[in-house]
Design an enzyme around this catalytic site. Structure first.
Site, PDB file in Angstrom:
ATOM      1  CB  SER A 115       2.468 -16.994  45.121  1.00  0.00           C
ATOM      2  OG  SER A 115       1.793 -15.758  45.202  1.00  0.00           O
ATOM      3  CG  ASP A 168       1.988 -15.399  41.652  1.00  0.00           C
ATOM      4  OD1 ASP A 168       2.052 -16.639  41.727  1.00  0.00           O
ATOM      5  OD2 ASP A 168       1.740 -14.671  42.624  1.00  0.00           O
ATOM      6  CG  ASP A 221      -1.948  -1.097   1.162  1.00  0.00           C
ATOM      7  OD1 ASP A 221      -2.444  -1.377   0.055  1.00  0.00           O
ATOM      8  OD2 ASP A 221      -2.236  -1.692   2.219  1.00  0.00           O
TER       9      ASP A 221
END
Length: 836
Positions: A380, A664, A111
């Site tokens: 965690s 986590d 284009d």
């Protein structure tokens, strides 16, 4: 032969989520010698190419991308407004047969005023082509509309050129070259003239380097640029020269330079064993010379345990054997091969899980079982407990009531002090220093410093590698911390890779690639340490392991138990297998040719919104520059953890990313079991301590399903409806000798309501201490709560302590069964050896 040099492959896995066993690799088969090949790809034509818009036919061109050979994209010329474009253009690539070479052919519409449109991409496995063959193929892109792409391939062996590779059967490290680009001044046009040069080698470690000549540029080495790149790749040296007359070293044409495209010098066209002049101006020369780069790897390629962990296990077994003899009241000492490997695994849950883990470990110590444990894995917030304990090199040999009293003081105190002016200045100073050291900082670093302030009264400089002191005599279990590596624009369900952290190493379970813990965060290229960055303080890793800010919308949909099928219509690309004509003979490790059609702008925007994560932790990618082995999909260890939508798309995996993106683990499956289930660790008993909020069986159900799909030995964990409604304190799951014995401890307040200790009933005045609400929405132990009252802290601690003590008989029975299994296996092996 060490496993870092292995090239044998055991099993093949097809599909994304299902594992199929293939035949074992025959030890008598001869391994194919890796060699370099010359690949010629001729783009001939397309038929009935689809329209990019309604106004005209497509202005079509084809891009070629083969990242294992070159980081430069090649492309054909554009054929304008044509339904059946013809190119007849040939492109050449140098490829290594030992790596997985996937050629991507992307059809584009050019284009003028808007970005070019990518209509479709064909992904073709070059392993389908045999050396010495010329193959003419038609790719059937849309059989209904008779849309086809016609391509010709020719593969030829390159003689008298060899390359040394190191592989574990999944990843391949190739030779690295060291290119020195030197700019010499041959005359001074003016004392005040400064000349700036820019050099770039795409795909190199350095990428781009700037060199200046003139005033204030007299530093030693300032006229030299260095690049490290894969030796046999098709690298170009791109040069941006200052304005003046110049000529190329391999051309006699003299030109006047202005602001123009950079000069590109193909490095494989030069004899770089000697110094070569590649550009010369009126006042300067540009020379290049190449030397072999680093020979040895600074990371470990191999799925086995590192030497340090094997040494630890030998020492720990002596401690475990003595502990087992005492708790099981054995008459004789256990032999080394009779000692089972016991692991403690955990689930996440903020301060609730940190506090509860202290209670569980205190009970295991009281039972004498803590010394029977060889591994403790966490994720965690349970990593906060572990990191706190391992600051003391002999923590498990001391009374844990001391650390419990210390953590109690920190949990019950106000956290407002963590936001004081003094603390904020300290955070700013630490983050600035971290950035200056070369780390990529993010909000999780601030979160890590906040965690550190919550749990310590003063600055803590402890590092992960410091925990090696707690293991040097086998005096404590080995800690394993868990995280997930993710990708932008992918949900965690679609793409995640397990990353484990120990005091010895950090690495990927799937790839069998590990770096020393003190080197994690440093910059690597093709397995070589390029820039040493100081090891992170463990508080920054805690911020990574417990990053509560990394959840995406798609993660929430998955964890809520809702179907993700509808959302995947928007968040997954459109891919389908396609046929090529004529059909080629099948090879065992080749990949099917597939067609990828990009989504529209609306879908892409929605995908970004649904898969975007507020914050991730970025660390330099130590896999950068490594490539995937040609038969990686058949490797048994890779198959064990192969569960992402990109596993069969090697060009999109992590070897080319600059950074790891760690989150986590709890936002996928709330368990720290995966690293414990590595076959090399040979774990016999798992004590799974669940501290999650909400459903106490969901993490177990999800992980049991995951192991079933992946073919990972894990006991069946079926619970009756009555058990799910009225959970007990402990469940024992035992299948066969291949899977470990699993003891699962939900976070429940079962008999604790009536008993303050095993077989010791509460008095009427003590009944209030037995009422511990750990399940309702109004419970004082929500995952987001950072401060507890002392009463609530003690209740939770005592509850988890009791749940372990009250199930002493189940724990000891599991340990006894594990010992008996080991003794039976040892006896069977002894009898077999005698028969032989």
């Amino acid at each position: 032969m060490p496993d870092r040099f292995m090239q044998t492959n055991l099993h093949r896995k097809t599909g994304v989520r299902r594992r199929n066993r293939g035949r074992p690799h025959n030890a008598t088969d001869k391994a194919e010698v890796p060699h370099l090949c010359w690949l010629t790809v001729k783009i001939i034509r397309m038929r009935n190419v689809r329209k990019a818009d309604l106004l005209s036919q497509t202005d079509c061109y084809v891009k070629l991308w083969l990242p294992t050979a070159s980081f430069q994209e090649a492309r054909t010329r554009t054929v304008c407004n044509c339904k059946n474009p013809v190119w007849n253009e040939a492109f050449h690539f140098t490829i290594q047969s030992a790596v997985k070479n996937i050629l991507e052919l992307t059809v584009c519409d050019e284009d003028t005023f808007t970005p070019n449109d990518q209509l479709l991409t064909v992904c073709f496995d070059v392993a389908k082509i045999q050396p010495g063959e010329k193959v003419h193929l038609n790719f059937e892109l849309n059989p209904e509309n008779q849309e086809e792409l016609e391509v010709e391939f020719l593969l030829e062996n390159i003689r008298d050129v060899s390359e040394n590779i190191i592989t574990n059967g999944v990843l391949v490290s190739r030779d690295v070259s060291h290119l020195e680009v030197q700019v010499d001044a041959i005359k001074m046009t003016s004392l005040f003239t400064r000349r700036d040069f820019t050099f770039a080698v795409k795909g190199s470690y350095e990428g781009r380097q700037d060199v200046s000549l003139g005033p204030c540029c007299n530093r030693r080495g300032s006229n030299t640029a260095l690049f490290h790149y894969i030796k046999h790749s098709q690298a170009n040296l791109e040069i941006m020269l200052p304005k003046e007359s110049f000529f190329c070293g391999h051309s006699s044409d003299k030109r006047e330079r202005g602001i123009s495209r950079p000069l590109a010098v193909p490095l494989n066209s030069l004899d770089l064993r000697e110094r070569v002049t590649v550009a010369r101006g009126e006042s300067y020369d540009v020379h290049v010379r190449e030397e072999d780069g680093y020979k040895n790897l600074d990371l470990r390629l191999g799925f086995g345990l590192c030497a340090e962990e094997e040494d630890f296990i030998c020492k720990r077994k002596k401690v475990v054997a003595a502990a087992l003899k005492e708790v099981l009241q054995l008459d004789e000492d256990l032999q080394e091969n009779e000692v089972p490997v016991v692991a403690v695994t955990t689930a996440a849950g903020g301060v609730r899980s940190m506090t509860a883990m202290f209670g569980s470990l205190l009970a295991l110590q009281e039972l004498g079982v803590l010394d029977c444990v060889s591994y403790i894995s966490g994720l965690s917030a349970t990593t906060w407990t572990m990191a706190k304990l391992y600051e003391d090199a002999n923590w498990s040999q001391k009374d844990l009531k001391g650390p419990v009293d210390d953590i109690r003081r920190h949990v019950i105190k106000s956290k407002l002090r963590c936001f004081s002016l003094g603390h904020l200045k300290y955070y700013e100073k630490e983050i600035c220093e971290r950035k200056q050291e070369g780390h990529k900082v993010s909000f999780t670093d601030l979160w890590g410093l906040f965690i550190d302030s919550m749990l310590h009264n003063e600055e803590n400089t402890h590092k992960l590698s410091d925990q090696q002191l707690a293991l040097n005599q086998g005096q404590n279990p080995l800690p394993v911390y868990l995280s997930l590596n993710v990708k932008d624009d992918f949900s965690t369900l679609d793409f995640k890779e397990w990353v484990e952290f120990t005091p010895y190493e950090v690495g990927f379970l799937k790839y069998g690639a590990f770096v020393r813990s003190e080197d994690f965060g440093s910059e690597f290229f093709v397995g070589r340490l390029m820039k040493k960055i100081p090891e992170s303080q463990i508080c920054f890793l805690e911020g990574t392991w417990s990053n509560i800010f990394s959840q995406s919308f798609m993660d929430a949909v998955y964890l809520s138990g809702h179907s993700e099928d509808f959302w995947h219509r928007w968040t997954r690309g459109t891919e389908s297998d396609i046929e090529e004509q004529p059909a080629l003979p099948k090879r065992s490790h080749e990949q099917t040719t597939y067609l990828s059609v990009p989504k529209g702008c609306l879908s892409n925007t929605l995908r970004e919104l649904m898969t975007g994560r507020p914050v991730v932790s970025n660390y330099h990618n130590f896999l950068k520059g490594l490539q995937l082995h040609d038969e990686y999909l058949e490797h048994d260890s890779f198959c064990m953890w192969k569960d992402t939508v990109l596993d069969s798309a090697p060009n999109q995996l992590n070897q080319m990313d600059d950074y790891l993106k760690l989150v986590d683990t709890a936002f996928f499956i709330n368990t720290s079991c995966p690293p414990i289930l590595r076959p090399e660790r040979k774990v016999d008993v798992i004590l799974h301590l669940n501290y999650s909020g909400g459903s106490q069986t969901l993490p177990l159900d999800l992980f049991s399903e995951y192991c079933s799909e992946q073919g990972i030995p894990f006991p069946r964990t079926e619970l009756s409806e009555d058990d799910r409604e009225h959970l007990k304190e402990c469940y024992v799951f035992e299948d066969n000798s291949e899977a470990p014995i699993l003891l699962y401890f939900p976070l429940v307040c079962d008999t604790f309501q009536k008993y303050k200790a095993p077989n010791v009933e509460r008095s009427p005045s003590e009944m209030e201490q037995g009422r511990v609400d750990v399940s309702s929405c109004a419970a004082p132990y929500g995952t987001g709560l950072l401060t507890y009252t002392e009463e609530n802290f003690n209740k939770l601690l005592n509850l988890c302590n009791y749940n372990i003590l009250n199930n002493k008989h189940l724990i000891l029975q599991a340990l006894r069964t594990a010992v008996e299994r080991k003794q039976f296996k040892s006896c069977s092996l002894l009898q077999s050896s005698r028969l032989c």
